[in-house]
Design a protein around this motif. Structure first.
Motif, PDB file in Angstrom:
ATOM      1  N   UNK A 134       0.291  -1.067  -0.673  1.00 39.11           N
ATOM      2  CA  UNK A 134       0.068  -0.378   0.259  1.00 39.11           C
ATOM      3  C   UNK A 134       1.093   1.189   0.088  1.00 39.11           C
ATOM      4  N   UNK A 135       0.618   2.095  -1.077  1.00 33.38           N
ATOM      5  CA  UNK A 135       1.381   3.389  -1.129  1.00 33.38           C
ATOM      6  C   UNK A 135       0.726   4.874   0.035  1.00 33.38           C
ATOM      7  N   UNK A 136       2.010   5.165   0.578  1.00 31.24           N
ATOM      8  CA  UNK A 136       2.010   6.110   1.874  1.00 31.24           C
ATOM      9  C   UNK A 136       1.399   7.759   1.168  1.00 31.24           C
ATOM     10  N   UNK A 137       0.429   7.719   1.394  1.00 30.74           N
ATOM     11  CA  UNK A 137       0.388   9.186   1.025  1.00 30.74           C
ATOM     12  C   UNK A 137       1.612  10.627   2.083  1.00 30.74           C
ATOM     13  N   UNK A 138       1.416  10.375   2.876  1.00 31.56           N
ATOM     14  CA  UNK A 138       2.234  11.398   4.119  1.00 31.56           C
ATOM     15  C   UNK A 138       3.614  10.465   4.603  1.00 31.56           C
ATOM     16  N   UNK A 139       4.681  10.875   4.783  1.00 25.85           N
ATOM     17  CA  UNK A 139       5.488  10.175   5.757  1.00 25.85           C
ATOM     18  C   UNK A 139       6.642  11.666   6.731  1.00 25.85           C
ATOM     19  N   UNK A 140       6.172  11.984   7.364  1.00 33.16           N
ATOM     20  CA  UNK A 140       7.174  12.970   8.331  1.00 33.16           C
ATOM     21  C   UNK A 140       8.455  11.975   9.144  1.00 33.16           C
ATOM     22  N   UNK A 141       9.447  12.789   8.555  1.00 35.18           N
ATOM     23  CA  UNK A 141      10.413  12.506   9.719  1.00 35.18           C
ATOM     24  C   UNK A 141      10.904  13.303  10.153  1.00 35.18           C
ATOM     25  N   UNK A 142      11.024  13.172  11.869  1.00 40.35           N
ATOM     26  CA  UNK A 142      11.587  14.162  12.471  1.00 40.35           C
ATOM     27  C   UNK A 142      11.407  15.202  13.291  1.00 40.35           C
ATOM     28  N   UNK A 143       9.892  15.517  12.947  1.00 38.87           N
ATOM     29  CA  UNK A 143       9.897  17.161  12.827  1.00 38.87           C
ATOM     30  C   UNK A 143       9.601  18.063  13.938  1.00 38.87           C
ATOM     31  N   UNK A 158       4.245  12.004  -2.742  1.00 42.38           N
ATOM     32  CA  UNK A 158       5.469  12.242  -3.242  1.00 42.38           C
ATOM     33  C   UNK A 158       6.048  13.986  -3.821  1.00 42.38           C
ATOM     34  N   UNK A 159       5.527  14.776  -2.798  1.00 42.89           N
ATOM     35  CA  UNK A 159       5.884  16.110  -2.969  1.00 42.89           C
ATOM     36  C   UNK A 159       6.671  16.244  -1.225  1.00 42.89           C
ATOM     37  N   UNK A 160       8.381  16.758  -0.953  1.00 49.78           N
ATOM     38  CA  UNK A 160       8.258  17.488   0.297  1.00 49.78           C
ATOM     39  C   UNK A 160       7.602  18.229   0.167  1.00 49.78           C
ATOM     40  N   UNK A 161       7.062  18.472   1.429  1.00 52.28           N
ATOM     41  CA  UNK A 161       6.446  20.178   1.992  1.00 52.28           C
ATOM     42  C   UNK A 161       7.744  20.508   1.971  1.00 52.28           C
ATOM     43  N   UNK A 162       8.452  20.400   2.621  1.00 60.87           N
ATOM     44  CA  UNK A 162       9.562  21.358   3.692  1.00 60.87           C
ATOM     45  C   UNK A 162      10.551  22.385   2.688  1.00 60.87           C
ATOM     46  N   UNK A 163      10.265  22.216   0.950  1.00 64.02           N
ATOM     47  CA  UNK A 163      11.226  22.651  -0.457  1.00 64.02           C
ATOM     48  C   UNK A 163      10.227  23.331  -0.925  1.00 64.02           C
ATOM     49  N   UNK A 164       8.703  23.188  -0.382  1.00 65.76           N
ATOM     50  CA  UNK A 164       8.317  24.172  -1.096  1.00 65.76           C
ATOM     51  C   UNK A 164       7.949  26.126  -0.661  1.00 65.76           C
ATOM     52  N   UNK A 165       7.919  26.575  -1.696  1.00 68.47           N
ATOM     53  CA  UNK A 165       7.732  27.756  -1.417  1.00 68.47           C
ATOM     54  C   UNK A 165       5.957  28.076  -0.786  1.00 68.47           C
ATOM     55  N   UNK A 180      12.306  19.606   9.721  1.00 70.48           N
ATOM     56  CA  UNK A 180      12.555  18.061   9.957  1.00 70.48           C
ATOM     57  C   UNK A 180      13.158  17.600   9.015  1.00 70.48           C
ATOM     58  N   UNK A 181      13.471  16.449   8.448  1.00 69.68           N
ATOM     59  CA  UNK A 181      14.612  15.659   8.413  1.00 69.68           C
ATOM     60  C   UNK A 181      13.537  15.701   6.781  1.00 69.68           C
ATOM     61  N   UNK A 182      12.547  15.706   6.613  1.00 65.65           N
ATOM     62  CA  UNK A 182      11.386  15.890   5.622  1.00 65.65           C
ATOM     63  C   UNK A 182      10.497  15.456   5.841  1.00 65.65           C
ATOM     64  N   UNK A 183       9.076  16.476   5.085  1.00 62.29           N
ATOM     65  CA  UNK A 183       7.784  16.705   5.301  1.00 62.29           C
ATOM     66  C   UNK A 183       7.143  15.297   4.207  1.00 62.29           C
ATOM     67  N   UNK A 184       6.763  14.254   3.337  1.00 59.59           N
ATOM     68  CA  UNK A 184       6.614  14.075   2.339  1.00 59.59           C
ATOM     69  C   UNK A 184       4.957  13.884   1.548  1.00 59.59           C
ATOM     70  N   UNK A 185       4.490  14.227   0.920  1.00 62.29           N
ATOM     71  CA  UNK A 185       2.888  14.510   0.670  1.00 62.29           C
ATOM     72  C   UNK A 185       2.744  14.244  -0.597  1.00 62.29           C
TER      73      UNK A 185
END
Length: 335
Positions: free
Chosen positions: A1-10, A73-80, A66-71
């Protein structure tokens, strides 16, 4: 099953004149597509701040790392900020705690629900109003054609909450975050709102994160539960794991503080004594140690790792170490 959201070390801190309040301390979690995840814990445990950090809806004195906040297939950390505006209310919808303060009292319900459709979906006013009427019917508001021309104060508490759910769903988001959606409602309306969310999840294939302090609320809706305390996730597992095989004393305390309908003899509920930790000076060891009946010396100065109990079930408590004393689990809260 695919992950929609994955948060690492927030990690989320608030800079104040007293010092930095470390509200979220290393939270990692994930959510599968089509899944419902419950996040439970007392007020101040970091549940809402975790989700507000993802949405970037915190005041200017907040610092989010956060190390990453992937939603999706996008890393929300890197979005403007502009890109995040296209995510909020469009791909991620959020139901806030109090509908009366979340809805603007000077604008009609129809206008407030149509606004995200015009902004994100580029609909005309006529198209947007048609969609608004459809979504109001979907959430169980009768006479939707007339209701779109009414103001929030003309709605009952339950109807305002349904309107807020409609606003969160109007753009068909992939993820719905529900922050204490039933807190201000009476028990009957609570049951209706939870049943509504359960039905909507299956109808429109949507993932849900339900934030609450009440374990009873998540029992029927959620597939998995994360238990938060002191800005950290201290136990995570399937709903069955948390209810029938809890392995953290804080989880035991939460379970013992809700009524069990299966008990023939009704006794007093057992509160969790003490107060949550001061996150201006967070403890170096287990944050629950000062309130725990099973505290050992190691608990005070060493934060336990997340011990694996079973597949997908983890608990951050030294009692799960192989060398820990064997604690009788009869009072451990399994329902």
């Amino acid at each position: 099953m695919a992950k929609l959201l994955e948060i690492n070390n927030l990690r989320t801190s608030f800079h104040t004149y007293l010092g930095d309040i470390k509200a979220v301390r290393g939270v990692s979690l994930y959510l599968y597509k089509g899944e419902a995840l419950g996040i439970v814990g007392e007020s101040g445990s970091g549940k809402s701040i975790t989700m507000m950090s993802i949405m970037r809806l915190l005041p200017e004195n907040a610092e989010i790392k956060a190390d990453s906040i992937k939603f999706n297939n996008k890393d929300l950390n890197k979005l403007s900020d502009r890109d995040m505006e296209n995510i909020r209310g469009n791909e991620i919808g959020m139901i806030f705690q109090d509908p009366m303060t979340s809805l603007n009292p000077v604008f009609k319900i129809g206008y407030q629900l149509a606004e995200p459709l015009i902004k994100h979906k580029h609909m005309s006013k006529k198209e947007a109003n048609k969609k608004v009427i459809e979504i109001l019917r979907l959430v169980g508001i009768p006479g939707a054609e007339k209701r779109i021309n009414q103001y929030p104060h003309e709605f009952s508490g339950g109807m305002r909450q349904r309107a807020l759910i409609a606003m969160a769903l109007v753009c068909n988001p992939k993820l719905l975050i529900a922050d204490e959606p039933t807190t201000a409602l009476d028990v009957t309306i609570q049951a209706q709102i939870l049943e509504l969310m359960k039905n909507l999840k299956s109808k429109i294939d949507m993932s849900i994160i339900l934030i609450t302090h009440d374990l009873g609320v998540v029992a029927d809706l959620c597939n998995r539960i994360n238990v938060m305390y002191g800005g950290m996730i201290i136990e995570s597992g399937s709903t069955r794991d948390i209810f029938y095989n809890p392995r953290h004393p804080y989880t035991w305390g939460l379970l013992k503080s809700i009524p069990n309908p299966k008990e023939k003899i009704k006794g007093k509920l057992t509160p969790i004594e003490g107060t949550p930790p001061d996150l201006l000076k967070p403890p170096t060891g287990c944050p629950f140690a000062p309130r725990c009946d099973y505290t050992m010396k190691i608990c005070l100065n060493n934060m336990p790792e997340a011990f694996k109990i079973d597949k997908g079930h983890f608990a951050s408590c030294w009692l799960n170490h192989k060398n820990a004393p064997n604690i009788e689990k009869t009072n451990a809260g399994g329902k």
